[in-house]
Design an enzyme around this catalytic site. Structure first.
Site, PDB file in Angstrom:
ATOM      1  N   ARG A   1      44.744  38.101  37.958  1.00  0.00           N
ATOM      2  CA  ARG A   1      44.948  37.105  36.901  1.00  0.00           C
ATOM      3  C   ARG A   1      44.884  35.684  37.454  1.00  0.00           C
ATOM      4  NH1 ARG A   1      49.278  40.484  34.519  1.00  0.00           N
ATOM      5  NH2 ARG A   1      48.378  41.595  32.748  1.00  0.00           N
ATOM      6  N   GLY A   2      45.444  35.486  38.640  1.00  0.00           N
ATOM      7  CA  GLY A   2      45.437  34.158  39.240  1.00  0.00           C
ATOM      8  C   GLY A   2      44.027  33.642  39.455  1.00  0.00           C
TER       9      GLY A   2
END
Length: 358
Positions: free
Chosen positions: A295-296
């Site tokens: 996600r980052g």
């Protein structure tokens, strides 16, 4: 046409609830940038804003909705369905279009929905009238706050005090763009595309890391210490409270310019690209920080593209990445109780190392 247009007629003035202009807010640049980027690209995944009491979190969040133009919806539709985009319309509207029935469109202000702390799951998701379904064979659905927030902004104040189960529901809906309600074998599904914004005071408790990770960006705000800046903030607020319409008129041009910049960025966004080498460096930063999942990486790429579009660039550069990466990663780091270093500073250290800035 914008939902913040001022009309000099007294009767209209009385009908409009004045909203503090976004461009009049002093300081808190990190929070303002995160909100603007999520308006440009809602797929970033929303914003979590944590900070001290009385720092203007709620004022800023309510002001951001005023920067968006009105949206086209199907008249009298409880889900704010788009009249032509199938991804943004309810099943009922789709069926009417398939039968070649006439669908009347109208313009409305972008929905800004506040979710109260005491809200139940039925109030959030909506509820199905089982009695009517059994007796009359009709699927009767009472829409909830997720339906009302479709194509708008859903704001949860003190999100860290909200039941984890409800936070999970909100995050699932925000990520998928759909809300499904199932009860006694009856299922209703409707679009729920919205920008999720949460705020809270860290002294009152933190969100679980699994839930915090689901927010695209995380802005930290602190009480302003500079006395002259504090005086300016107080004066600005007093001016608005004493004569809101004069204040709105004063900032009208700045508001219009910011609206136009956001719209231009939304149109430019699909054509923006990030060089492969920069994408590798973003992932290298995430890897060195031991960020779980991807996600980052995804959010940093999206946020950097949105910022480049906002700055009217043709491609993403290193400065864009360095501006947004702390907002995208600081809440994804594993917490060490013995660690004294601020998570944002830790991200900055690794970024400087990876991008060879000394």
């Amino acid at each position: 046409m914008y939902n913040n247009e001022l009309v000099v007629m007294n009767s209209t003035r009385d009908a409009i609830r004045p909203i503090f202009p976004f461009t009049a807010i002093v300081g808190q640049e990190e929070m303002k940038l995160a909100l603007i980027l999520n308006l440009i690209d809602p797929k970033i995944g929303g914003v979590m804003i944590m900070g001290d009491r009385g720092t203007g979190k709620s004022t800023t969040i309510r002001a951001i909705a005023d920067l968006l133009p009105q949206i086209l919806v199907v008249q009298d539709d409880p889900f704010n369905s788009h009249p032509s985009n199938f991804e943004l319309m309810s099943t009922d509207v789709k069926q009417r279009l398939e039968k070649n029935e006439e669908v009347i469109s109208t313009l409305i202000n972008v929905p800004m929905v506040d979710l109260p702390l005491g809200a139940t799951e039925d109030r959030v998701c909506g509820t199905i009238d089982i009695e009517k379904a059994l007796n009359e064979g009709i699927k009767s659905f009472e829409p909830g706050l997720l339906a009302k927030a479709n194509r708008g902004i859903l704001y949860v104040d003190e999100v860290n005090l909200l039941d984890d189960h409800l936070v999970d529901i909100l995050l699932d809906a925000a990520a998928s763009g759909w809300n499904t309600v199932e009860r006694e074998g009856i299922s209703i599904r409707h679009p729920a595309h919205f920008v999720l914004v949460g705020s809270g005071n860290p002294e009152e408790g933190e969100l679980r890391p699994q839930l915090l990770d689901r927010f695209g960006m995380h802005a930290e705000i602190r009480t302003v210490k500079d006395p002259s800046l504090r005086v300016k903030i107080v004066e600005q607020r007093n001016l608005f409270d004493s004569d809101p319409y004069s204040c709105l008129e004063e900032y009208k041009e700045k508001q219009e310019n910011l609206k136009n910049n956001i719209l231009a960025a939304q149109q430019k966004l699909p054509d923006l690209s990030i060089d492969y080498a920069l994408r590798v460096k973003i992932s290298e930063v995430c890897s060195q920080l031991d960020v779980d999942g991807l996600r980052g990486d995804i959010v940093t790429n999206r946020a950097a593209r949105a910022l480049a579009a906002y700055m009217n660039k043709d491609s993403v550069d290193v400065d864009d990445i360095k501006t947004v990466i702390k907002l995208c990663l600081r809440h994804r780091l594993r917490k060490d109780p013995l660690e004294t270093m601020d998570s944002g500073f830790k991200v900055q250290q690794v970024v400087d190392l990876v991008f060879d800035v000394r």
